[in-house]
Enzyme design. Structure first.
Site, PDB file in Angstrom:
ATOM      1  N   ILE A  72      63.833  41.204  21.424  1.00  0.00           N
ATOM      2  CA  ILE A  72      62.700  40.851  20.783  1.00  0.00           C
ATOM      3  C   ILE A  72      63.535  41.511  19.045  1.00  0.00           C
ATOM      4  O   ILE A  72      64.065  42.391  18.919  1.00  0.00           O
ATOM      5  CB  ILE A  72      61.694  41.618  20.876  1.00  0.00           C
ATOM      6  N   SER A  73      63.637  40.389  18.294  1.00  0.00           N
ATOM      7  CA  SER A  73      64.294  40.951  17.179  1.00  0.00           C
ATOM      8  C   SER A  73      63.394  41.546  15.683  1.00  0.00           C
ATOM      9  O   SER A  73      62.152  42.036  16.022  1.00  0.00           O
ATOM     10  CB  SER A  73      64.510  39.367  15.947  1.00  0.00           C
TER      11      SER A  73
END
Length: 208
Positions: free
Chosen positions: A60-61
């Site tokens: 997840i960025s």
């Protein structure tokens, strides 16, 4: 500290202080519960200033990168947006807060299913989530006024540029493991125009 407090601090310290100016993006990031999109054992780190693993060699960025991509898309709330690389579903949820309609494509079925559950649980069940090769886009829903890709590629996938509406924006990381740039490409009558570029690091875009 509650999740709401951690989210508010993230917006102020990681986004606003770093130059994110679009108030709609800041408000959207302040509404979406990031902890719902990370593995349960990492929930306490949901608002860390970092990317987090979500399994299947994906992440997840970092919150700032999600906000930067959304700001570069320059959304006014009327667009249909194509989101390539659903991953956790977090970016799709933020985009759902910012646009009229979101179609998201994930190549890994198990991640798509987890993302679908998280989107439903957080009130973003309206996101059209598909399993497939994101490089091919979604011709049946084109053209798109905005496309975001959360995985790196050395060149722009032709289908994605072709599916942009005139004046449409494509935001994606270009490059490989040695270096990447997050760029905004605009479809103009004269051809592609690059209007922004910042350093970044994403996992590679993979096919189906």
């Amino acid at each position: 500290m509650s999740s709401a407090q951690a989210r508010a601090r993230m917006v102020e310290r990681q986004l606003r202080r770093r130059g994110i100016r679009d108030e709609r993006v800041l408000e959207a990031m302040g509404r979406v519960p990031r902890e719902a999109f990370v593995p349960a054992e990492l929930a306490g780190h949901a608002y860390d200033d970092a990317a987090l693993p979500i399994g299947e060699s994906q992440t997840i960025s970092q919150p700032y990168i999600v906000a930067a991509m959304c700001e570069l898309l320059s959304l006014d709330g009327t667009e249909t947006v194509l989101d390539i690389g659903t991953g956790s579903g977090y970016a799709a949820a933020v985009l759902d807060e910012l646009a009229a309609d979101v179609l998201s494509i994930e190549v890994v079925p198990v991640l798509a299913e987890r993302a679908r559950r998280a989107l439903e649980e957080t009130g973003h069940a309206g996101v059209d989530l598909r399993v497939g090769d994101g490089r091919l886009g979604a011709a049946d829903r084109a053209p798109f006024r905005a496309i975001a890709a959360a995985a790196a590629t050395a060149t722009v996938p032709p289908a994605l540029y072709d599916q942009l509406a005139p004046g449409g924006r494509l935001v994606l990381p270009l490059g490989g493991r040695r270096g990447q740039r997050l760029v905004r490409l605009v479809r103009t009558p004269e051809g592609v125009a690059e209007t922004s570029s910042i350093a970044c690091r994403f996992v590679p875009l993979v096919n189906g």
